[in-house]
Design an enzyme around this catalytic site. Structure first.
Site, PDB file in Angstrom:
ATOM      1  N   SER A 186       1.688   3.817   1.705  1.00 10.87           N
ATOM      2  CA  SER A 186       2.533   4.317   2.788  1.00 10.87           C
ATOM      3  C   SER A 186       3.682   3.379   3.126  1.00 10.87           C
ATOM      4  CB  SER A 186       1.693   4.537   4.054  1.00 10.87           C
ATOM      5  OG  SER A 186       1.340   3.291   4.634  1.00 10.87           O
ATOM      6  N   LYS A 187       3.671   2.162   2.582  1.00  5.02           N
ATOM      7  CA  LYS A 187       4.605   1.137   3.031  1.00  5.02           C
ATOM      8  C   LYS A 187       6.023   1.368   2.517  1.00  5.02           C
ATOM      9  CE  LYS A 187       1.451  -1.099   5.338  1.00  5.02           C
ATOM     10  NZ  LYS A 187       0.277  -0.244   5.083  1.00  5.02           N
ATOM     11  N   ASN A 188       6.990   0.744   3.192  1.00  3.23           N
ATOM     12  CA  ASN A 188       8.400   0.924   2.849  1.00  3.23           C
ATOM     13  C   ASN A 188       8.735   0.403   1.458  1.00  3.23           C
ATOM     14  OD1 ASN A 188       8.284   1.553   5.589  1.00  3.23           O
ATOM     15  ND2 ASN A 188      10.288   0.675   6.017  1.00  3.23           N
TER      16      ASN A 188
ATOM     17  N   GLN B  48       0.847  -1.198   0.000  1.00  3.45           N
ATOM     18  CA  GLN B  48       0.000   0.000   0.000  1.00  3.45           C
ATOM     19  C   GLN B  48       0.882   1.247   0.000  1.00  3.45           C
ATOM     20  OE1 GLN B  48      -0.290   1.872   3.085  1.00  3.45           O
ATOM     21  NE2 GLN B  48      -1.834   3.310   2.391  1.00  3.45           N
TER      22      GLN B  48
END
Length: 407
Positions: A196-198, A194
């Protein structure tokens, strides 16, 4: 530096922005090539998805990886493949994103909430066994913020009670426990891509495993129940179309090249930030044990003590901190069991017993984290420079001086 708080019109402590996602012409080029090829779908239009799956499995040190539309679905695939049946119980923490528990509901199973440890905000192994019943079939430890759970203790409990362990590693791309990548330690490990993920392609998910049987089932479930070697219109399992596209796959492959250096930088910045915060009364970083050989700091979390900040509530403190330019968030407003989904039992499932009731559930550590303690610094901020970490600390000290010393 001006002592007037930024929220009152003063100068910010941190003046730079922290963009996310990070990309350049390489990402644009690889996606453009897929678009120009006209081969966008999966699995009939190319092998970029399979290529990325192999790359990610190798990155994690796992035998297999099965990509899918999001991290929530990857959890659901893992649960079904692990053999949970309607009415079974699955142990989950209350301090996590809703999908950790709602996917259990989607499988017609019962989430059982076990409190988190006050030092780590991860599932507390000392409280797991008291929650195990004859109906318990799995444990979903969440490596919250990228901080590894105590996997030795959890795996020991699971082995003694014949339970499956599905790691929720949605925050944990590249993080390690005793030198092993998170997600590769239990029976299966679920990741999210998603926005926002790293590691991100805007959306997407993946689940890794070393188990041949789990792989075969998950691979079938995400591809409308088809099996390897079968015909296109032969469907063996009750799956759905959870496949990602060629464009997502090439974007993820390109982003994966950036992940190791980004993880190293977040890890280094997190260690430095903790060192700086140790000198501030009322700020207590979460504990990082020696077993954690790499922390990816999807979220850097510290515990806030309002009594050392003029008794201003956490929400107000976070508002003031954000105004100073720190990329931060107050976290979840309440534990998962207090969500309307659980309080109202709006499950739309046939197998959850009427006796299941979440209105009296209380997990004190999770309650405190939500209401008064936990402050998050977001992962894009952890990609800043050393002086940015110092700026984050300066912002906290500036607020403390303003509210305690009135300067």
């Amino acid at each position: 530096m001006s002592q007037l708080l930024a929220i009152d019109g003063g100068e910010k402590s941190v003046k730079r922005n922290f963009p996310w996602p990070i990309f350049d012409e390489q990402e644009v080029q690889v996606v453009s090539e897929v678009i120009s090829s006209g081969k966008w779908g999966n699995p009939d239009c190319g092998d970029e998805v399979e290529k990325f799956e192999k790359e990610f499995a190798a990155f994690c040190g796992s035998k297999y990886a099965v990509s899918c539309v999001n991290g929530s679905v990857s959890l659901r695939l893992a649960l079904i493949a692990c053999g949970v049946k309607p009415g079974d119980e699955v142990i989950v923490p209350p301090y996590t994103f809703i999908a950790t528990a709602s996917t259990v509901i989607e499988c017609n199973c019962v989430p059982v909430f076990v409190d988190i440890h006050p030092d780590t905000y991860n599932l507390d192994p000392a409280k797991i066994e008291a929650a195990i019943t004859s109906r318990t079939k799995a444990i979903i430890p969440v490596h919250f913020g990228g901080l590894a759970c105590d996997m030795d203790a959890i795996l020991d409990i699971a082995k003694r009670h014949n339970l499956r362990v599905i790691e929720d590693a949605a925050h944990a791309h590249g993080a390690e426990y005793k030198g092993k990548k998170l997600g590769s330690i239990g029976d299966a490990g679920s990741f999210s891509f998603q926005s926002s993920k790293n590691l991100t392609a805007g959306e997407g998910g993946i689940v890794v495993t070393d188990d041949d049987d789990l792989y075969a089932i998950m691979n079938s479930l995400r591809n409308v129940g088809r099996i390897e070697g079968g015909q296109w219109y032969d469907h063996y399992n009750p799956g759905c179309n959870y496949r990602i596209t060629q464009m997502q796959a090439v974007l993820l492959s390109q982003q994966l090249k950036r992940l190791p250096s980004q993880t190293e930088k977040r890890n280094k910045n997190g260690l430095y930030l903790t060192e700086l915060f140790e000198n501030i009364e009322g700020i207590l970083p979460l504990v990082r044990s020696e077993e954690i050989t790499m922390h990816c700091y999807h979220i850097y979390i510290f515990k806030y003590d309002a009594s050392k900040f003029g008794d201003i509530p956490k929400d107000k403190f976070v508002e003031m901190l954000a105004a100073e330019g720190v990329p931060c968030f107050k976290g979840y407003p309440h534990p998962l069991y207090k969500q309307p989904l659980f309080q109202n039992k709006n499950f739309m499932c046939y197998a959850i017993p009427e006796t299941v009731d979440y209105t009296d559930v209380i997990c004190p550590v999770a309650e405190a984290a939500c209401t008064t303690e936990a402050v998050w610094i977001l992962q894009n901020g952890m990609l800043g420079e050393r002086e940015d970490m110092e700026g984050f600390v300066d912002a906290v000290l500036k607020i403390q001086r303003a509210v305690v010393l009135k300067i």
